[in-house]
Design a protein around this motif. Structure first.
Motif, PDB file in Angstrom:
ATOM      1  N   ILE A 227       0.878  -1.169   0.000  1.00 39.36           N
ATOM      2  CA  ILE A 227       0.000   0.000   0.000  1.00 39.36           C
ATOM      3  C   ILE A 227       0.914   1.218   0.000  1.00 39.36           C
ATOM      4  O   ILE A 227       1.783   1.343   0.862  1.00 39.36           O
ATOM      5  CB  ILE A 227      -0.910   0.013   1.242  1.00 39.36           C
TER       6      ILE A 227
ATOM      7  N   ILE B 113      -2.825   4.972  -2.103  1.00 40.91           N
ATOM      8  CA  ILE B 113      -3.625   5.564  -1.029  1.00 40.91           C
ATOM      9  C   ILE B 113      -3.295   7.042  -0.896  1.00 40.91           C
ATOM     10  O   ILE B 113      -2.121   7.439  -1.021  1.00 40.91           O
ATOM     11  CB  ILE B 113      -3.363   4.812   0.301  1.00 40.91           C
TER      12      ILE B 113
ATOM     13  N   TYR C  98      -7.357   2.665  -6.075  1.00 39.85           N
ATOM     14  CA  TYR C  98      -6.936   3.841  -5.310  1.00 39.85           C
ATOM     15  C   TYR C  98      -7.945   4.081  -4.202  1.00 39.85           C
ATOM     16  O   TYR C  98      -9.163   4.002  -4.425  1.00 39.85           O
ATOM     17  CB  TYR C  98      -6.857   5.075  -6.209  1.00 39.85           C
TER      18      TYR C  98
ATOM     19  N   GLY D  40      -8.861   7.008  -1.280  1.00 36.70           N
ATOM     20  CA  GLY D  40      -8.555   8.336  -0.760  1.00 36.70           C
ATOM     21  C   GLY D  40      -9.559   9.366  -1.214  1.00 36.70           C
ATOM     22  O   GLY D  40     -10.585   9.046  -1.809  1.00 36.70           O
TER      23      GLY D  40
ATOM     24  N   MET E 261      -9.017   5.872   5.380  1.00 39.19           N
ATOM     25  CA  MET E 261      -8.254   5.450   4.209  1.00 39.19           C
ATOM     26  C   MET E 261      -7.353   4.267   4.552  1.00 39.19           C
ATOM     27  O   MET E 261      -7.272   3.284   3.797  1.00 39.19           O
ATOM     28  CB  MET E 261      -7.370   6.586   3.693  1.00 39.19           C
TER      29      MET E 261
ATOM     30  N   SER F 169      -7.843   0.540   2.907  1.00 36.77           N
ATOM     31  CA  SER F 169      -6.802   0.017   2.015  1.00 36.77           C
ATOM     32  C   SER F 169      -6.401  -1.400   2.405  1.00 36.77           C
ATOM     33  O   SER F 169      -6.207  -2.261   1.534  1.00 36.77           O
ATOM     34  CB  SER F 169      -5.577   0.937   2.034  1.00 36.77           C
TER      35      SER F 169
END
Length: 327
Positions: A108, A134, A146, A148, A287, A291
């Motif tokens: 990540i 991220i 992705y 975020g 986030m 992730s």
């Protein structure tokens, strides 16, 4: 007698050395377990992932770590954290390469929309290591997804709020990151799009060498060239204090309003005090958690394919919200 004394001293030294080595190994192992922060860290069968940031030790990274560590503990994954300092892309690429060589199960990483970054992500993919970006993206790479904020929508949101705060008329100085990141460009696109319907709101920027300097220098430059500037918008995280100080040094009788694209503790304190009018909440901890959850989904081949992106919420933070969030 001397011979016996020498033997005794030698034996004692060996014993002390053995104890020292044992303690060093114990401390090192404890430090490793603390860094991964998940139960069963010694279990070699557990999946190993790494979170790599563009700026180690920052407020953003610390919040991302909280969420990622929590999710990794739930999934029984081993997790480690590494990265660069002061947005050093070469160091970031080096850390990704180290992770690939270590044969981790997943990566990540805060993305950079550059060809060399894409090549490194593609290298990991070719080795069978999934990569998730991220907080900032690299859409031209083979990353799996992705997670975020939608930075373009951040610009839209801030542009609308700015226009309303200025009653549809005024000059707003934009303070940029020195490296003019991809995130900045997306936010600026959003700002300009939101202000297309507000022709009497004008955006201005620092020029020449000043544009490459820190927030305070950029603010000074814009005040020199645009004395009638009504507000400042800060894109770099934690730049609010520098902007406020530079603006106040000219005239406290004619305060300029300041708007920020972050909600770090420093920015929230400035909002509560009235020095900054508003910031944007980014939900970094969410986030981090999301992730790891999505990386686990990929590793488990569960509900695939993943979406191209998963946007986390954004919202304006004003004095009322900042005071409510205060401990």
């Amino acid at each position: 007698m001397k011979k016996l004394l020498l033997v005794t001293v030698f034996a004692g030294s060996l014993a002390a050395l053995a104890v020292t080595l044992y303690l060093m190994l114990t401390v090192d192992r404890a430090g490793l377990d603390a860094s991964v922060g998940t139960p069963g860290a010694a279990d070699e069968a557990s999946e190993r992932i790494v979170v790599i940031s563009q700026e180690q030790g920052s407020y953003v990274m610390n919040e991302l770590r909280k969420g990622a560590r929590e999710a990794a503990a739930i999934h029984g994954m081993l997790i480690d954290f590494s990265g660069a300092y002061r947005s050093n892309v070469e160091e970031l690429l080096k850390q990704i390469d180290i992770a690939i060589a270590s044969k981790v199960d997943g990566i990540i990483v805060e993305g950079v929309d550059r060809p060399d970054f894409a090549r490194m992500v593609n290298k990991a993919t070719e080795k069978g290591i999934p990569v998730i970006t991220i907080n900032s993206d690299a859409p031209g790479s083979l990353r799996k997804t992705y997670i975020g904020s939608d930075h373009y929508q951040e610009g839209i949101l801030m542009g609308r709020y700015l226009a309303e705060a200025l009653d549809g008329e005024g000059i707003a100085g934009v303070v940029m990151n020195a490296d003019s990141s991809d995130t900045d460009q997306l936010r600026l696109r959003g700002l300009r799009e939101a202000l297309r319907a507000q022709p009497d709101v004008r955006l201005v920027f620092a020029a020449g060498e000043a544009a490459k300097q820190q927030a305070g220098m950029q603010t000074d430059d814009m005040l020199n060239r645009y004395p009638g500037v009504d507000a400042f918008i800060g894109l770099p995280a934690d730049s609010g204090k520098s902007i406020v100080e530079a603006a106040d040094s000219r005239s406290k009788r004619n305060p300029r309003r300041v708007f920020m694209f972050d909600d770090s503790p420093q920015t929230e304190e400035l909002i509560r005090s009235g020095a900054v009018q508003a910031g944007l909440s980014q939900h970094y901890e969410d986030m981090g958690k999301m992730s790891v959850d999505l990386l686990q989904r990929w590793l488990d081949s569960d509900r695939l394919p993943l979406s191209a992106s998963y946007f986390t919420p954004i919202s304006v933070v004003t004095a009322a919200e900042a005071k409510e969030a205060a401990p």
